[in-house]
Design a protein around this motif. Structure first.
Motif, short mmCIF file in Angstrom:
data_model
loop_
_atom_site.label_atom_id
_atom_site.label_comp_id
_atom_site.label_asym_id
_atom_site.label_seq_id
_atom_site.Cartn_x
_atom_site.Cartn_y
_atom_site.Cartn_z
N VAL A 185 32.01 43.40 49.03
CA VAL A 185 33.07 43.08 48.29
C VAL A 185 32.80 42.65 46.15
CG1 VAL A 185 35.67 42.65 47.51
CG2 VAL A 185 35.17 44.53 49.46
N LEU A 186 32.23 40.56 47.03
CA LEU A 186 31.75 40.33 46.39
C LEU A 186 30.78 40.25 45.54
CD1 LEU A 186 32.57 36.96 48.56
CD2 LEU A 186 33.94 37.31 46.78
N GLU A 187 29.81 41.34 46.32
CA GLU A 187 28.86 41.44 45.66
C GLU A 187 28.70 42.70 44.23
OE1 GLU A 187 25.91 43.46 48.26
OE2 GLU A 187 25.61 41.05 48.98
N ARG A 188 29.65 43.40 44.61
CA ARG A 188 30.61 44.43 44.22
C ARG A 188 31.17 43.83 42.93
NH1 ARG A 188 34.49 49.55 44.41
NH2 ARG A 188 33.89 50.68 42.48
N LEU A 189 32.16 43.49 42.72
CA LEU A 189 32.79 42.53 41.83
C LEU A 189 31.99 41.60 41.04
CD1 LEU A 189 35.90 40.72 43.97
CD2 LEU A 189 35.98 42.96 42.13
N ARG A 190 30.83 40.58 41.52
CA ARG A 190 30.18 40.04 40.65
C ARG A 190 29.23 40.73 39.91
NH1 ARG A 190 25.75 38.19 44.36
NH2 ARG A 190 25.01 39.74 44.82
N ASP A 191 28.72 42.74 40.51
CA ASP A 191 27.98 43.46 40.28
C ASP A 191 28.39 43.68 38.65
OD1 ASP A 191 25.81 42.78 41.52
OD2 ASP A 191 26.17 44.23 42.03
N GLU A 192 30.01 44.19 38.88
CA GLU A 192 31.13 45.43 37.65
C GLU A 192 31.72 44.18 36.94
OE1 GLU A 192 32.51 48.54 38.77
OE2 GLU A 192 31.51 49.07 40.74
N LEU A 193 31.43 43.57 37.39
CA LEU A 193 32.26 42.31 37.09
C LEU A 193 31.74 41.70 35.62
CD1 LEU A 193 35.53 40.62 39.13
CD2 LEU A 193 35.39 42.29 37.24
N VAL A 194 30.64 41.03 35.78
CA VAL A 194 29.63 40.21 34.55
C VAL A 194 29.30 41.23 33.85
CG1 VAL A 194 26.73 39.28 34.21
CG2 VAL A 194 27.95 38.80 36.23
N ALA A 362 40.85 29.51 35.95
CA ALA A 362 40.04 30.86 35.57
C ALA A 362 40.82 32.08 35.62
CB ALA A 362 39.08 31.13 36.50
N ASP A 363 40.46 32.83 34.65
CA ASP A 363 41.07 33.74 33.89
C ASP A 363 40.71 34.73 35.08
OD1 ASP A 363 38.45 35.54 32.99
OD2 ASP A 363 38.17 33.52 32.63
N GLU A 364 41.20 36.32 35.49
CA GLU A 364 40.95 37.05 36.29
C GLU A 364 39.11 37.41 36.13
OE1 GLU A 364 44.27 40.49 36.89
OE2 GLU A 364 44.64 39.42 34.70
N LEU A 365 39.45 37.41 35.46
CA LEU A 365 37.68 38.37 35.37
C LEU A 365 36.89 37.16 36.14
CD1 LEU A 365 37.70 39.82 32.15
CD2 LEU A 365 38.39 40.90 34.49
N THR A 366 36.35 35.69 35.41
CA THR A 366 35.90 34.81 36.09
C THR A 366 35.61 34.27 37.11
OG1 THR A 366 36.56 32.61 34.48
CG2 THR A 366 35.03 34.24 33.16
N TYR A 367 37.25 34.04 37.11
CA TYR A 367 37.40 33.37 38.81
C TYR A 367 36.75 34.19 39.67
CZ TYR A 367 40.70 32.48 42.56
OH TYR A 367 41.26 32.03 44.18
N HIS A 368 36.48 35.10 39.96
CA HIS A 368 35.49 35.69 41.12
C HIS A 368 34.27 35.33 40.92
CE1 HIS A 368 39.12 38.15 42.03
NE2 HIS A 368 39.46 38.58 41.25
N LEU A 369 33.77 34.88 40.07
CA LEU A 369 32.21 34.20 39.78
C LEU A 369 32.79 32.42 40.07
CD1 LEU A 369 31.29 35.59 36.58
CD2 LEU A 369 31.14 36.43 39.07
#
Length: 518
Positions: A185-194, A362-369
């Motif tokens: 999940v973390l890898e997918r978020l990183r790959d698609e949110l960037v 942090a905002d919703e998008l960068t939060y996960h980084l």
């Protein structure tokens, strides 16, 4: 013969019931000791005098030892063995036995002396971390962090010497979602949110970002935080609002307390923080009263808990309808907001900025980084691939690599979070898992109830809260995490709904679809 057989069956069932009741009483006693420790921990972080730490550490260590002794006593094991082979237990009773068995197996693997040392070390670590953060002095916290890392490695080895120690620690917070799933999940978020964040950064859209600019008195902010909690339906008879350096919520279904923090130049931050902690407390209050003290009356671990805070913070508190409702209330407290429109408030609450160093801001998008960075560092620490003394440099390097910013101080860098001072290694992935699950749950609620915008606009949360009560809160720990998710949403945990939600929301805010088609 038939009568004798029936009588024998009744006697066997009575013996099983007696054994279950004995187990339940023991579990309730363990739970009450833990809940008492929770109140002492709340007190330490909120109102305890600074000089109280040495005594508090010993108090918490004593309670931890008592709880450990009760759980690991031979009688607990004997009762579990007897009940696991009994076919007369109902599904709820079997769930209790399952959950206690898991706790028992892990606890009996860890020596009581190590449990007590961990408890005392974490209690003493809190003020050390707090002083180090205030003084921007990582070196003063490093010996404590090193000791905590060593103790948690020892703890993990006791439970499963052949397993990845970080995976063992992660299972303390999320026992029924494996680490491989979390990493995926973390890898997918990183790959698609960037790329989405990059597209937002390149957008020519101009959003209002200063709707909440100004200086705001703490007392007035507290009054507004109470307005927020009133709007959301917080049950004040079972809770209270206080402040803490790092906001948190704790307690039971009868006493679920909320903390937040106030900074004079960050009114929006206090609002979203309060909503976030409300989500946690609302889940806790929603647990079944009749099962207090047993796993059936406890939250289903941290990913589900975080889904509730992120659902209320993001899907409700950062929505247009919420600001259409709440902005007039805020303007009554702060007249400087009278000229702000709900759309401007909505835009300010959802701006994306990748130059932010602070996770909780942090905002919703960068939060996960931010989460990925912490996850990678603590995983390497526990695995022995990173030395404590190197944490500040690695932290800063990762911020520069992932977010394009470099902390100038450790207070803004590796000292900003309280979690490691609690010994909470393996906790951070649950934040992202919770955000993903929040979107999945909200989508499922709207599929069943219809669009919820009008409810939010009218601050009428009965339907949403009723759905959450039935599908998430009331089951407690009756179901394992994946089964709970499937029962509530009809599918396994998936990042699809979260990615669809943020793509649609931020695509509309920043005009990405229009630009893509231009």
């Amino acid at each position: 013969m038939a009568t004798d057989h029936a009588r024998a069956e009744d006697e066997d069932e009575g013996e099983a019931l007696e054994a279950y009741e004995r187990l339940e009483r023991r579990v309730e006693k363990i739970s009450n000791v833990g809940n008492a420790a929770g109140v002492l921990q709340w007190d330490q972080e909120v109102v305890m005098p600074e000089a109280g730490t040495p005594a508090r550490a010993k108090q918490l260590s004593t309670l931890s030892s008592i709880s450990h002794e009760l759980l690991t006593d031979d009688e607990t094991g004997d009762l579990l063995e007897e009940l696991e082979s009994d076919e007369d237990l109902d599904d709820e009773q079997r769930a209790v036995v399952r959950e206690v068995r898991r706790q028992y197996d892990r606890a009996t693997s860890v020596p009581e002396e190590l449990v007590a040392e961990l408890s005392e070390t974490t209690a003493n670590a809190h003020p050390v971390w707090k002083e180090a953060k205030e003084a921007d002095d990582f070196e003063s916290f490093a010996p404590t962090l090193e000791k905590l890392v060593d103790l948690k490695r020892e703890y993990a080895e006791c439970i499963d010497p052949d397993a990845d120690p970080y995976e063992v620690l992660f299972a303390d917070y999320e026992p029924y979602i494996d680490l491989e799933t979390a990493e995926r999940v973390l890898e997918r978020l990183r790959d698609e949110l960037v790329p989405l964040i990059d597209a937002v950064g390149e957008s020519e859209a101009v959003l209002e970002t200063e709707a909440f600019a100004g200086e705001f008195d703490d007392d007035d902010q507290e009054a507004l935080a109470r307005d927020v909690l009133d709007s959301l339906g917080y049950d004040w008879s079972r809770g209270r609002l206080d402040t803490a350096p790092h906001p948190f919520s704790s307690g039971t279904q009868f006493d679920a307390r909320v903390t937040t923090r106030f900074e004079e130049d960050d009114l929006l931050g206090s609002i979203t923080s309060t909503i976030h902690e409300f989500g946690h407390a609302n889940y806790t209050i929603g647990l079944p009263d009749e099962h207090y003290g047993t796993p059936l009356g406890e939250a289903r671990d941290l990913s589900v808990h975080e889904s509730q805070s992120r659902l209320w913070e993001n899907h409700v508190g950062r929505s247009r309808p919420f600001w259409e409702h709440f902005l007039p209330i805020a303007a009554e407290r702060f007249p400087e907001l009278e000229d702000v429109t709900p759309e401007e408030a909505y835009e300010s609450a959802n701006q994306v900025y990748d130059d932010n160093l602070i996770r909780v801001e942090a905002d919703e998008l960068t939060y996960h980084l931010h989460i990925v960075i912490r996850f990678e560092i603590e995983r390497d620490l526990i695995r022995g691939d990173l030395e404590v003394e190197d944490v500040p440099e690695v932290w800063n390097d990762k911020y520069e690599e992932y977010l394009g910013v470099r902390p100038e101080t450790d207070a803004e860098g590796c000292l900003q979070d309280i979690h490691w001072s609690h010994g909470s290694f393996g906790y951070f992935p649950t934040y992202s898992l919770g955000s993903v699950l929040a979107a999945q749950l909200y989508a499922a609620a709207e599929d069943e109830l219809g669009d919820l915008d009008e409810d939010v606009r009218n601050a009428d949360f009965d339907r949403l809260n009723g759905w959450l009560r039935e599908n998430v809160h009331q089951p407690g720990k009756r179901y394992e995490t994946q089964e709970l998710i499937e029962r509530a949403t009809g599918e396994e945990l998936t990042a699809d709904h979260f990615l669809e939600y943020v793509s649609e929301k931020y695509g509309e805010l920043y005009g990405l679809d229009r630009e893509a088609g231009a």
